[in-house]
Design an enzyme around this catalytic site. Structure first.
Site, short mmCIF file in Angstrom:
data_model
loop_
_atom_site.label_atom_id
_atom_site.label_comp_id
_atom_site.label_asym_id
_atom_site.label_seq_id
_atom_site.Cartn_x
_atom_site.Cartn_y
_atom_site.Cartn_z
N HIS A 72 -40.87 -52.83 -26.78
CA HIS A 72 -40.66 -54.08 -26.04
C HIS A 72 -40.05 -55.12 -26.97
O HIS A 72 -40.56 -55.37 -28.06
CB HIS A 72 -41.99 -54.60 -25.48
N TYR A 201 -47.68 -63.01 -19.24
CA TYR A 201 -48.90 -63.79 -19.43
C TYR A 201 -48.80 -65.03 -18.54
O TYR A 201 -47.85 -65.80 -18.66
CB TYR A 201 -49.04 -64.24 -20.89
N PRO A 293 -58.56 -60.60 -26.47
CA PRO A 293 -57.39 -59.73 -26.30
C PRO A 293 -56.08 -60.48 -26.07
O PRO A 293 -55.01 -59.88 -26.16
CB PRO A 293 -57.76 -58.87 -25.08
N LYS A 297 -54.16 -58.57 -30.71
CA LYS A 297 -54.36 -58.49 -32.16
C LYS A 297 -55.49 -57.57 -32.61
O LYS A 297 -55.58 -57.23 -33.78
CB LYS A 297 -54.62 -59.90 -32.71
N TYR A 384 -46.75 -62.90 -32.69
CA TYR A 384 -46.96 -61.81 -31.72
C TYR A 384 -46.55 -60.47 -32.31
O TYR A 384 -47.25 -59.46 -32.13
CB TYR A 384 -46.16 -62.09 -30.45
#
Length: 393
Positions: A72, A201, A293, A297, A384
């Site tokens: 991704h 998200y 979550p 990580k 990220y």
């Protein structure tokens, strides 16, 4: 039994550490309280940082991931009627993440360990750690009714938040930091096509939502829920309706629904134990730290612990200098606290904390600022995809 490194726990961190040490010629034995089937039954995260992907290659356990995993290059933040894509690859100089389930990572590492003919003792009961402040640590356990002793040079506690390793540390030598969040995540796994090719998200007035996936035909979705909720309170119909309500209309319109094949509620907490070394016993992964979550990580932090510990152990056996081991806790914690910060920030940014309109406006202002600033987008992207591993000297 004798070995150089006794590893407590056959989850992904224990298996990865064992495989890397085996590659370095460092003998190790893994003790696991559960059966292999139980370990593989845990449904967990599936977004891997580049650093973990690289380590799986080094461990010789990446062939199926390379074939079946999904790279991704970005993800989307949805809020206040907007959708903002964070282009990870562009913002980080080419770094990406790999979507590949933790269950599959564990299975691949199990297969690699079996191929290496390395020793894993499953259903090891009553595991106890002894004498790790001496130069002759040992681990006792019961297997098939027989009392066993494993003598070793070092002990790696990879047995999770509820395991025996952290509990074995002297109470006057360990300090714990914790934040418990006032909500949970209701997660559903379904044999449906993912609603989008990348993760979404969502910050919504009804609460947080996340659209994720395991592969092209297996989706993983989450909605923020009350800690008082029970799984049986949430029918499939209620879940899909709530998820749709929290997504942009055009995304909800294309959401493919179906029967859930797994449904669970997970509480959220941030937790760190310091230090992570007690004599010749080292804490690794969830045994030392937990992150919400949000931000993906948890598994990746365990992998960075494994990177640091395997590196210092390799240097110790190559040089004979035990002093190199003293770096472990400081280096691991430096990266852990940065990841804790990012996970806490993402959680604070995207979830509903009561009905306070001031907090809601601050969240939206924060999201607006970071997504409208190249520096802000880069900050999100860099965290990220994973900050660099700390260098061992």
């Amino acid at each position: 039994m004798k070995t150089k490194v006794a590893i407590i726990g056959a989850g992904p961190s224990g298996l990865l550490l064992g495989q890397l040490l085996h590659k370095y010629g460092i003998d190790n034995v893994i003790l696991e309280a559960r059966t292999p089937e139980y370990v593989l039954g845990r449904i967990r995260a599936g977004v891997l940082e580049q650093g973990m992907v690289d380590m799986l290659h080094e461990a010789g356990a990446a062939e199926r991931m390379d074939r079946e995993g999904h790279v991704h290059e970005g993800f989307t933040l949805s809020f206040n009627g907007r959708e903002e894509r964070i282009d990870l690859k562009e913002l980080t100089g080419g770094k990406t993440v790999m979507v590949y389930g933790q269950t599959e990572v564990t299975r691949d590492l199990m297969d690699a360990r079996k191929a290496a003919v390395a020793v894993t003792v499953y259903e090891a009961e009553n595991v106890q750690l002894h004498d790790f402040y001496s130069d002759k640590p040992r681990v006792t356990f019961t297997k098939d009714g027989e009392e066993c002793t494993l003598e070793c040079d070092y002990i790696a506690g990879c047995d999770g938040f509820h395991g025996v390793s952290r509990k074995s540390a002297p109470a006057d030598k360990i300090k714990c930091f914790e934040r418990v969040y006032p909500f949970g995540w209701l997660g559903v796994l379904s044999r449906t096509r993912p609603v989008a090719p990348e993760l979404i998200y969502a910050n919504h007035e009804r609460g947080f939502a996340l659209c994720s996936m395991r592969n092209d035909h297996l989706s993983r979705y989450y909605v923020q829920c009350s800690l008082d909720d029970k799984v049986e309170d949430w029918s499939d119909e209620r879940f899909w309706n709530e998820l749709k309500a929290r997504l942009p209309e055009h995304v909800a319109a294309r959401l493919e629904t179906g029967p859930s094949i797994e449904k669970s509620i997970a509480p959220l907490r941030s937790f760190v134990a310091e230090p992570m070394q007690f004599g010749r016993m080292f804490l690794v992964g969830d045994a030392a730290h937990i992150v919400p979550p949000t931000g993906a990580k948890g598994l990746n932090l365990a992998a960075s612990d494994v990177h640091t510990l395997s590196t210092v152990l390799r240097k110790r056996y190559e040089s004979g200098d035990e002093n190199v081991l003293a770096q472990y806790s400081e280096l691991a914690l430096r990266r852990i606290w940065k990841a804790e910060r990012f996970s806490w920030w993402m959680t604070s940014l995207l979830h509903k904390f009561g009905d306070d309109p001031f907090t809601q406006r601050i969240q939206l202002a924060d999201l607006d600022y970071f997504t409208n600033s190249e520096a802000g987008r880069r900050t999100i992207a860099e965290n990220y995809v994973g900050l660099p591993y700390e260098k061992v000297h």
